[in-house]
Write a protein that holds these residues in place. Structure first.
Motif, PDB file in Angstrom:
ATOM      1  N   VAL A 292       0.773  -1.383   0.041  1.00  0.00           N
ATOM      2  CA  VAL A 292      -0.090   0.211  -0.144  1.00  0.00           C
ATOM      3  C   VAL A 292       0.886   1.284  -0.204  1.00  0.00           C
ATOM      4  O   VAL A 292       1.046   1.917  -1.046  1.00  0.00           O
ATOM      5  CB  VAL A 292      -1.058   0.113   1.135  1.00  0.00           C
ATOM      6  CG1 VAL A 292      -1.825   1.160   1.164  1.00  0.00           C
ATOM      7  CG2 VAL A 292      -1.941  -1.207   1.309  1.00  0.00           C
ATOM      8  N   HIS A 293       1.382   1.649   1.370  1.00  0.00           N
ATOM      9  CA  HIS A 293       2.044   3.001   1.120  1.00  0.00           C
ATOM     10  C   HIS A 293       3.341   2.987   0.275  1.00  0.00           C
ATOM     11  O   HIS A 293       3.306   3.788  -0.514  1.00  0.00           O
ATOM     12  CB  HIS A 293       2.520   3.215   2.690  1.00  0.00           C
ATOM     13  CG  HIS A 293       3.359   4.365   2.877  1.00  0.00           C
ATOM     14  ND1 HIS A 293       2.582   5.820   3.113  1.00  0.00           N
ATOM     15  CD2 HIS A 293       4.695   4.772   3.043  1.00  0.00           C
ATOM     16  CE1 HIS A 293       3.224   6.667   3.232  1.00  0.00           C
ATOM     17  NE2 HIS A 293       4.634   6.042   3.191  1.00  0.00           N
ATOM     18  N   LEU A 391       0.159  -6.018   3.388  1.00  0.00           N
ATOM     19  CA  LEU A 391       0.379  -4.943   4.388  1.00  0.00           C
ATOM     20  C   LEU A 391       0.767  -3.909   4.113  1.00  0.00           C
ATOM     21  O   LEU A 391       1.474  -3.616   2.859  1.00  0.00           O
ATOM     22  CB  LEU A 391       1.137  -5.586   5.405  1.00  0.00           C
ATOM     23  CG  LEU A 391       0.732  -7.028   6.130  1.00  0.00           C
ATOM     24  CD1 LEU A 391       1.826  -7.509   7.085  1.00  0.00           C
ATOM     25  CD2 LEU A 391      -0.546  -7.024   6.798  1.00  0.00           C
ATOM     26  N   SER A 392       0.674  -2.686   4.824  1.00  0.00           N
ATOM     27  CA  SER A 392       1.181  -1.362   4.556  1.00  0.00           C
ATOM     28  C   SER A 392       2.215  -1.013   5.564  1.00  0.00           C
ATOM     29  O   SER A 392       1.897  -1.451   6.938  1.00  0.00           O
ATOM     30  CB  SER A 392       0.282  -0.325   4.613  1.00  0.00           C
ATOM     31  OG  SER A 392       0.665   0.954   4.100  1.00  0.00           O
ATOM     32  N   HIS A 393       3.325  -0.671   5.348  1.00  0.00           N
ATOM     33  CA  HIS A 393       4.528  -0.112   6.334  1.00  0.00           C
ATOM     34  C   HIS A 393       5.235  -1.358   6.903  1.00  0.00           C
ATOM     35  O   HIS A 393       4.779  -1.833   8.003  1.00  0.00           O
ATOM     36  CB  HIS A 393       3.858   0.852   7.373  1.00  0.00           C
ATOM     37  CG  HIS A 393       4.947   1.493   8.151  1.00  0.00           C
ATOM     38  ND1 HIS A 393       4.772   2.187   9.272  1.00  0.00           N
ATOM     39  CD2 HIS A 393       6.374   1.751   7.977  1.00  0.00           C
ATOM     40  CE1 HIS A 393       5.926   2.901   9.802  1.00  0.00           C
ATOM     41  NE2 HIS A 393       6.864   2.490   8.874  1.00  0.00           N
ATOM     42  N   PRO A 394       6.373  -1.618   6.230  1.00  0.00           N
ATOM     43  CA  PRO A 394       7.076  -2.714   6.812  1.00  0.00           C
ATOM     44  C   PRO A 394       7.817  -2.631   8.299  1.00  0.00           C
ATOM     45  O   PRO A 394       7.740  -3.663   9.031  1.00  0.00           O
ATOM     46  CB  PRO A 394       8.514  -2.948   5.994  1.00  0.00           C
ATOM     47  CG  PRO A 394       7.886  -1.980   4.583  1.00  0.00           C
ATOM     48  CD  PRO A 394       6.995  -1.174   5.092  1.00  0.00           C
ATOM     49  N   CYS A 395       8.102  -1.494   8.642  1.00  0.00           N
ATOM     50  CA  CYS A 395       8.688  -1.150   9.741  1.00  0.00           C
ATOM     51  C   CYS A 395       7.264  -1.763  11.051  1.00  0.00           C
ATOM     52  O   CYS A 395       7.957  -2.063  12.061  1.00  0.00           O
ATOM     53  CB  CYS A 395       8.785   0.353  10.218  1.00  0.00           C
ATOM     54  SG  CYS A 395      10.155   0.788   8.908  1.00  0.00           S
ATOM     55  N   THR A 396       6.284  -1.632  10.731  1.00  0.00           N
ATOM     56  CA  THR A 396       5.361  -1.922  11.960  1.00  0.00           C
ATOM     57  C   THR A 396       5.031  -3.277  11.675  1.00  0.00           C
ATOM     58  O   THR A 396       3.745  -3.642  12.191  1.00  0.00           O
ATOM     59  CB  THR A 396       4.412  -1.157  12.127  1.00  0.00           C
ATOM     60  OG1 THR A 396       3.753  -0.527  10.946  1.00  0.00           O
ATOM     61  CG2 THR A 396       5.023   0.209  12.914  1.00  0.00           C
ATOM     62  N   SER A 397       5.505  -3.935  10.542  1.00  0.00           N
ATOM     63  CA  SER A 397       5.018  -5.353  10.269  1.00  0.00           C
ATOM     64  C   SER A 397       6.121  -6.226  10.767  1.00  0.00           C
ATOM     65  O   SER A 397       5.732  -7.115  11.552  1.00  0.00           O
ATOM     66  CB  SER A 397       4.840  -5.673   8.799  1.00  0.00           C
ATOM     67  OG  SER A 397       3.921  -4.919   8.234  1.00  0.00           O
ATOM     68  N   PHE A 398       7.242  -6.248  10.782  1.00  0.00           N
ATOM     69  CA  PHE A 398       8.410  -6.829  11.583  1.00  0.00           C
ATOM     70  C   PHE A 398       8.148  -7.087  12.712  1.00  0.00           C
ATOM     71  O   PHE A 398       8.507  -8.131  13.367  1.00  0.00           O
ATOM     72  CB  PHE A 398       9.721  -6.170  11.159  1.00  0.00           C
ATOM     73  CG  PHE A 398      10.318  -6.767   9.536  1.00  0.00           C
ATOM     74  CD1 PHE A 398      11.153  -7.974   9.442  1.00  0.00           C
ATOM     75  CD2 PHE A 398      10.322  -5.855   8.473  1.00  0.00           C
ATOM     76  CE1 PHE A 398      11.371  -8.301   8.180  1.00  0.00           C
ATOM     77  CE2 PHE A 398      10.789  -6.306   7.240  1.00  0.00           C
ATOM     78  CZ  PHE A 398      11.234  -7.795   7.269  1.00  0.00           C
ATOM     79  N   ASP A 399       7.793  -5.838  13.286  1.00  0.00           N
ATOM     80  CA  ASP A 399       8.137  -5.935  15.069  1.00  0.00           C
ATOM     81  C   ASP A 399       7.099  -6.688  15.643  1.00  0.00           C
ATOM     82  O   ASP A 399       7.207  -6.939  16.988  1.00  0.00           O
ATOM     83  CB  ASP A 399       7.942  -4.344  15.498  1.00  0.00           C
ATOM     84  CG  ASP A 399       6.831  -3.582  15.192  1.00  0.00           C
ATOM     85  OD1 ASP A 399       5.915  -4.202  14.733  1.00  0.00           O
ATOM     86  OD2 ASP A 399       6.870  -2.525  15.683  1.00  0.00           O
ATOM     87  N   LYS A 400       6.149  -7.261  14.888  1.00  0.00           N
ATOM     88  CA  LYS A 400       4.941  -8.016  15.325  1.00  0.00           C
ATOM     89  C   LYS A 400       5.401  -9.448  15.554  1.00  0.00           C
ATOM     90  O   LYS A 400       4.650 -10.330  15.966  1.00  0.00           O
ATOM     91  CB  LYS A 400       3.647  -7.662  14.817  1.00  0.00           C
ATOM     92  CG  LYS A 400       3.208  -6.087  15.293  1.00  0.00           C
ATOM     93  CD  LYS A 400       1.822  -5.959  14.234  1.00  0.00           C
ATOM     94  CE  LYS A 400       1.318  -4.651  14.516  1.00  0.00           C
ATOM     95  NZ  LYS A 400       2.355  -3.775  14.615  1.00  0.00           N
TER      96      LYS A 400
END
Length: 421
Positions: A292-293, A391-400
């Motif tokens: 997305v982003h 998903l949108s935004h890798p930085c808040t995908s990895f951290d989960k």
């Protein structure tokens, strides 16, 4: 990087800490599980489970390696995106100079895995962290560390914490992107004052200038280019004034994941300096890209002849409720999917080993452990189906996710990525 430290990751035991992994894999090491080459869809993985595409991951790594080399840029991808040492190693294998980070904890992770070059894109004023970094520098002559300074007060705090250090800490003055933007010095005069403060210490060494162009208010090709020319102009001015006399090279750094084409263009204009120049790009989201982003914002949309990044993440969840003809719910939510920039997007439905487009299915909201789906007349989805989600935004995908399967196109899991957030 430390091969021994990376090898230890493969010795970690699989257990309840790691979401989505097969329950019958408990007790195996990560390396043993990887060697089994299980299939993501048929060999016991439970939903929700986040997977990285092996092919797309490799494509993205190669593309940015080629892009940086073509434009004569040194690449230090931002490691905060993944905080995954196995990905750090692959990035370095694909030509990265080092890794960019944001806070002291991240530097500790990098050093635990033998990263030798770290660019900290932040002013660092934590005395305990500064003393630890100083000890790392003193103990390891091959360790290169650079961080921002953006205030005289920050320089004073750094100097006080570093008194007695054998090696000075290399710093770059951060130029802010304008009023209302994030961190960084706002004016040229303030840049000079910070540089003067650094020159007045024995604990710090000025080696360049840096900033983050995506914070330019109302960012456009023109406004970002103008700000980047301010940045390079300060580097030229400082060089003429002899402010980098103690450096081995002059660092000029910028580059998030939205404007690296502008960075490449403006940095190519940089005139010859009195010392070798290190034109350092810091984009990080490219490693997984997104649906997305960054799909919308990537510079490759402006320069398609240079290639295209590919979204490498897919979150798989299962339909657990179909209460009406216009609603469905899957068992993934805010705990599993990035949601800070955009909602996830439904991509494919998988049933009985067959995938088809998720026609007529829209994600409308997230609860802690549910995605809310609106379903149109053409939607073919029922309880038990697997839904593949972008998903949108890798930085808040990895951290989960602490341990992420890397799967080939047919679902064969060939590796696991351990994260450290």
């Amino acid at each position: 990087m430390s091969t021994e430290a990376l090898d230890r990751l493969a010795e970690e035991r699989v257990d309840h800490r790691f979401k989505g992994l097969p329950p019958d894999a408990d007790g195996l090491t990560v390396g043993e599980l990887a060697a089994e080459r299980r299939n993501l869809f048929t060999d016991g993985f439970t939903t929700p489970v986040l997977a990285l595409s092996a092919e797309r991951l490799e494509h993205n790594l190669r593309l940015m390696e080629t892009y940086a080399a073509r434009h004569h840029l040194v690449f230090a991808p931002h490691g905060k995106t993944s905080m995954a040492p196995r990905l750090f190693r692959r990035q370095i294998e694909h030509g990265a100079w080092g890794i960019t980070l944001a806070v002291p904890h991240q530097v500790r992770v990098a050093r635990a895995f033998g990263i030798e070059r770290v660019f900290l894109a932040n002013e660092l004023v934590d005395a305990a962290a500064l003393r630890w970094i100083s000890a790392e520098l003193d103990a390891d002559p091959s360790f290169r560390f650079i961080c921002y300074v953006d205030s005289v007060r920050g320089v004073e705090l750094m100097d006080a914490a570093l008194r007695g250090a054998a090696r000075p800490v290399d710093v770059v003055v951060e130029l802010g992107a304008g009023e209302g933007a994030r961190t960084g010095v706002r004016t040229q005069a303030q840049c000079a004052a910070v540089a003067d403060a650094v020159a007045g210490t024995r604990t710090l060494r000025l080696v360049g200038v840096a900033g983050y162009e995506a914070q330019v208010p109302g960012a456009s090709v023109e406004s970002v280019g103008a700000w980047l020319r301010r940045l390079t102009g300060i580097a030229v001015e400082f060089d003429k004034a002899g402010r980098f006399a103690g450096a081995d090279e002059i660092v000029v750094s910028a580059g998030g994941s939205e404007w690296f084409d502008a960075v490449a263009d403006v940095f190519a204009e940089l005139p010859e300096l009195s010392l070798p120049g290190l034109k350092l790009l810091r984009s990080g989201a490219y490693v997984s890209h997104d649906d997305v982003h960054y799909r919308k914002q990537t510079p490759f949309n402006r320069v398609p002849e240079e290639g295209a990044l590919e979204p490498a993440f897919r979150l798989w969840a299962q339909v657990v409720s179909r209460p009406s003809a216009t609603e469905a719910f899957v068992n993934a939510g805010k705990r599993d999917a990035a949601h800070d920039l955009d909602l996830p997007v439904a991509q494919v439905v998988r049933r009985d080993g067959v995938e088809r487009p998720a026609a007529g299915i829209e994600v409308t909201a997230l609860s802690d452990q549910h995605l809310w789906l609106r379903t149109g007349p053409e939607a073919d989805i029922e309880v038990g189906d697997w839904l593949g989600i972008g998903l949108s935004h890798p930085c808040t995908s990895f951290d989960k996710w602490q341990l992420i399967p890397v799967a080939e196109a047919d679902g064969t899991v060939v590796d696991y990525i351990r994260t450290f957030f």
